[in-house]
Design a protein around this motif. Sequence first.
Motif, mmCIF file in Angstrom:
data_model
loop_
_atom_site.group_PDB
_atom_site.id
_atom_site.type_symbol
_atom_site.label_atom_id
_atom_site.label_comp_id
_atom_site.label_asym_id
_atom_site.label_seq_id
_atom_site.Cartn_x
_atom_site.Cartn_y
_atom_site.Cartn_z
ATOM 1 N N ARG A 242 0.814 -1.219 0.000
ATOM 2 C CA ARG A 242 0.000 0.000 0.000
ATOM 3 C C ARG A 242 0.848 1.270 0.000
ATOM 4 O O ARG A 242 0.446 2.294 -0.557
ATOM 5 N N GLU A 243 2.016 1.209 0.598
ATOM 6 C CA GLU A 243 2.864 2.404 0.694
ATOM 7 C C GLU A 243 3.491 2.730 -0.649
ATOM 8 O O GLU A 243 3.909 1.825 -1.399
ATOM 9 N N ARG A 244 3.577 4.008 -0.968
ATOM 10 C CA ARG A 244 4.280 4.456 -2.178
ATOM 11 C C ARG A 244 5.727 4.713 -1.800
ATOM 12 O O ARG A 244 6.023 5.582 -0.986
#
Length: 245
Positions: A242-244
Amino acid sequence: MNLREYIVYGNHPIAKGINYFRNKKYNNRIYNLIPNLSLNPQTWKLQNTRISFQGTNHQINAGTVLIINGDLSISGNQHQIILGKDVILENCQWIIQGNNNKLYIGDHCRLRNTRIWIEDENTCIQIGEATTSEGLELSVAENGGKITIGKDCMFAHGIDVRNTDSHSIIDNSSGKRINPAANITIEDHVWIGSHVQILKGVRIEMGAVVAASSLVTKNVPPNTIVGGIPAAPIRDQIHWIRERI
């Protein structure tokens, strides 16, 4: 309080001083209601939300739930709704008809702009814990139909998932229907991009990604990106977070 229809405007708990509410005449029950405006364990909190019951023997079991701008319409008989802990539903609509149908939303889910349509008999929608949605429509129908979504799935907006064509296509020579419903399974940790349509009978396996504006008509292998109309593999041996970074 008439539990045939309960409407909340503003910011209030659904009941005061009781840990469950039962409408004796119709035997419709909402459990785990605690008079607390904060999100503590076993708290059911509503903001600008309408719940409408028709029929008998419906049951809602809720953990820690916040519903904002919700519209919940339940008719028929003996439906069961189970909501987990730390669940937030915003701008969501449920329409549950028929008999003996089930809706399960797991712990820590965050669903926005989500419409759930359940009808006929013994159908079920199950959403696993920590799943999120920005705009999802789930439709299950035909007796025994089921849509299963695993844990930690991520849905963008404009997504349509349905296990049925809703209408019948008949073979002229035999007079038999040729388009029955088929269950849909989306396994754990699947990312569905915006404006995707997922049709009946599909299984999307763990870790897969479906690109935006795709039409999914066949099974998707694990840890694979698919895209297009109809969706086809683009790349395998991937994983997503989910993290960019």
